[in-house]
Design an enzyme around this catalytic site. Structure first.
Site, PDB file in Angstrom:
ATOM      1  N   HIS A  45       0.867  -1.180   0.000  1.00 18.35           N
ATOM      2  CA  HIS A  45       0.000   0.000   0.000  1.00 18.35           C
ATOM      3  C   HIS A  45       0.909   1.237   0.000  1.00 18.35           C
ATOM      4  CE1 HIS A  45      -2.792   2.944   1.851  1.00 18.35           C
ATOM      5  NE2 HIS A  45      -3.773   2.135   1.516  1.00 18.35           N
ATOM      6  N   ASP A  56       2.945  -4.327   8.085  1.00 21.95           N
ATOM      7  CA  ASP A  56       1.734  -3.537   7.923  1.00 21.95           C
ATOM      8  C   ASP A  56       0.582  -4.529   8.031  1.00 21.95           C
ATOM      9  OD1 ASP A  56      -0.545  -2.463   6.856  1.00 21.95           O
ATOM     10  OD2 ASP A  56       0.412  -1.620   5.074  1.00 21.95           O
ATOM     11  N   GLN A  91      -4.609  -5.097   6.896  1.00 24.89           N
ATOM     12  CA  GLN A  91      -5.585  -6.045   6.350  1.00 24.89           C
ATOM     13  C   GLN A  91      -5.506  -7.400   7.029  1.00 24.89           C
ATOM     14  OE1 GLN A  91      -7.927  -5.191   4.333  1.00 24.89           O
ATOM     15  NE2 GLN A  91      -7.160  -3.206   3.644  1.00 24.89           N
ATOM     16  N   LYS A  94     -10.619  -0.764  10.121  1.00 27.08           N
ATOM     17  CA  LYS A  94     -10.790  -1.955   9.288  1.00 27.08           C
ATOM     18  C   LYS A  94     -11.159  -3.162  10.146  1.00 27.08           C
ATOM     19  CE  LYS A  94      -7.430  -0.158   6.001  1.00 27.08           C
ATOM     20  NZ  LYS A  94      -8.163   0.291   4.821  1.00 27.08           N
ATOM     21  N   CYS A 110      -4.776   2.421  -3.693  1.00 28.14           N
ATOM     22  CA  CYS A 110      -3.557   2.950  -3.077  1.00 28.14           C
ATOM     23  C   CYS A 110      -2.390   1.999  -3.274  1.00 28.14           C
ATOM     24  CB  CYS A 110      -3.737   3.231  -1.581  1.00 28.14           C
ATOM     25  SG  CYS A 110      -4.917   4.526  -1.254  1.00 28.14           S
TER      26      CYS A 110
END
Ligand SMILES: Cc1ncc(COP(=O)(O)O)c(C=O)c1O
Lengths: 400, 147
Positions: free
Chosen positions: A117, A194, A197, A220, A358
């Protein structure tokens, strides 16, 4: 989990019942989260860590209780290792500026993947420009995977940090994070994941992964916007320079000398998003009440169902066919541009995302300008995917 | 659904699939590059202007049906027009798709098929990309992006 827990689902869009398939952008919020946030403003409305009065005590307790929930959620050792931020983006920027920047110099390298991302690309580009370090990118395969041997081939003593997503937002690929961490550590590098998700979809254990830093966003994970978490091993967070400075991050201030607070307050200057953090606590409770293993298993069934259903549509190509995936179905169609697909399915009440997500380098890798992306949340059902498939047949009819 | 039919009229679908004046111009006097990073639409616009008159106008690139049809119709409409007329049409088109004014159907002619875009605020950028690129080309600006 009951669909009735999510008030946003009780609406029609364009005269059709809402089918929400954009949870990778942001997840809908259960009533428990909404109530927790409004409860702060309606009742426990006070600043934290400051006053002895009752409201402030309540707010402080709920705020710090969330830190414990986040610690348990991530499997961290100590609440000192949980820093509240405004989101994944700020968590990564914090590591880039407060930890990496003072340590990087010419000859050093930061390793990322071609699947990131923008928020796990640009902070590293900036810190590399500031320090003279070099940004190195591991290429991805046609399936949308980051091959471990390609990671290993780029690891040597020059690499100071490996920063990669645990799960890709554009394609849904799940990385072998534990193995990436092992390879990074063997080469003497630290590793940041990261987890924006991953947190909504996978059971997490930062100690089992041996992650040095781990970032995710509340919104999220069915929580409020504007709140995120940065996990960092205590010794690494302690090495950080002040990120932002001001109130709450100090122990004492005189005009001659300021001493800093201990972790995690040291990295949390200013009044935080109190209601948002407390809302995150409610979101974690909600998710853990169902259990991430249960959610994961259900979602894998739905993903299989959706993959088959979409694959049966003529002229539709799935982008991202990794062996391990979460509930993300990115696709293009011969018949229509993703943007047209998005508008037409919206007219059927189906919300999907269209665009580059993104992740422009991912689009470039596949030679496409954009994809349409359906992403799953815990409230989705096979009927939701049936509605998407019907809407996509309408796209084909219109553009036939 | 009826708003959707308004947006994707047969005419728009046709020009989206088979754009007119979709080619390059040898010896073009003006050139503009347009890019919408949000959806990845790209357009290269070329003009052959003699005196004040647009003798030829054509485009290439890739985009959604709305942006392609809009570019195609724009080239058809402006062929043979003066630069002053092109600027005025740009203004009328912009205010139509943004829903700012009752469309001036005389000035807009075929372009009026894009009136339905006003009901889809997220698609205004698609419909206007070619026009902003035109504006940049005739005002001599470098490249435009809409997002
Ligand atoms: C993989 C990934 N990383 C980072 C981010 C940025 O998260 P936020 O915008 O919440 O800071 C996102 C959100 O879109 C994401 O999907």
């Amino acid at each position: 989990m009951r669909r009735e827990d999510f008030p946003a689902l009780e609406q029609t869009v364009q005269g059709e019942p809402l089918v929400y398939l954009d949870s990778a952008a942001t997840a809908l919020k259960p009533r428990a989260v909404i109530d927790a946030v409004t409860g702060v403003y309606a009742r426990d409305c006070a600043n934290i860590h400051r006053a002895v009065h009752t409201l402030s005590q309540r707010a402080t307790q709920a705020f710090e209780a969330t830190r414990e929930k986040a610690r348990a959620f991530l499997g961290a050792e100590s609440t000192d290792e949980i820093v509240f931020t405004s989101g994944t983006t700020e968590s990564i920027n914090l590591v880039a500026q407060a930890w990496a920047r003072p340590r990087l110099g010419p000859g050093d390298r930061v390793l990322i993947s071609g699947l990131e991302h923008h928020s796990n690309i640009v902070p590293w580009q900036i810190v590399c420009a500031q320090t003279g370090a070099e940004l190195v990118v591991v290429p991805i395969t046609d399936e949308g995977e980051v091959p471990l041997e390609q990671v290993e081939a780029r690891l040597d003593e020059r690499v100071r940090l490996v920063a990669m997503n645990h799960v890709s937002n554009a394609l849904g690929t799940v990385q072998d994070a534990a193995e990436i961490a092992r390879l990074a550590h063997a080469a003497g590098a630290k590793v940041l994941f990261d987890g924006a998700q991953a947190a909504p979809h996978l059971p997490l254990d930062v100690r089992a992964l041996d992650a040095d830093f781990y970032a995710f966003s509340a919104h999220k994970l069915y929580g409020p916007t504007g709140v995120g978490v940065l996990y960092g091993k205590r010794a690494l967070l302690a090495e950080c320079e002040p990120y932002q400075s001001g109130g709450d991050m100090i122990r004492s201030v005189t005009f001659e000398k300021t001493t800093y607070a201990s972790l995690p307050a040291y990295l949390e200057a200013g009044t935080p998003n109190i209601a948002g953090v407390i809302g995150l606590g409610a979101a974690i409770d909600y998710v853990e009440g169902i259990g991430r293993a249960t959610l994961h298993a259900r979602e894998q069934d739905l993903l299989r169902y959706g993959t088959e259903a979409l694959s049966s549509i003529e002229g539709l190509r799935l982008i991202g066919t990794a062996k391990r995936k979460v509930g993300v179905l990115s696709f293009v169609m011969d018949a229509a541009h993703p943007h047209d697909i998005g508008t037409i399915v919206d007219a059927k009440g189906v919300a999907i995302r269209t665009g580059h997500h993104c992740a422009q380098p991912v689009m470039e890798r596949f030679g496409i300008p954009a994809t349409a992306r359906a992403s799953l949340g815990m409230y989705n059902t096979p009927e939701d995917l049936d509605a998407l498939v019907r809407a996509l047949h309408e796209v084909r009819r219109m553009f036939a | 659904m009826s708003e959707l039919r308004e947006l994707y009229q047969e005419y728009v679908l046709d020009h989206g699939k088979r754009p007119r004046n979709f080619r390059a111009i040898e010896g073009a006097t003006h050139r503009g590059e347009g890019y919408n990073p949000l959806c990845g639409d790209r357009i290269t616009l070329q003009l052959l202007v003699e005196g004040d008159v647009i003798r030829d106008i054509a485009f290439s690139g890739a985009g959604c049906a709305i942006s392609t049809a809009s570019a195609s119709t724009m080239t058809e409409t402006l062929m043979g027009k003066t630069l002053a007329e092109a600027r005025a049409t740009f203004g009328a088109f912009l205010s139509m798709v943004k829903g700012e004014a009752e469309p001036d159907y005389d000035a807009l002619d075929k372009l009026a098929v894009f009136a339905g875009v006003a009901e889809f605020p997220m698609r205004v950028k698609c419909a206007t990309l070619a026009w902003h690129t035109l504006n940049a080309a005739i005002e001599g600006a470098e490249a435009v992006t809409t997002e």
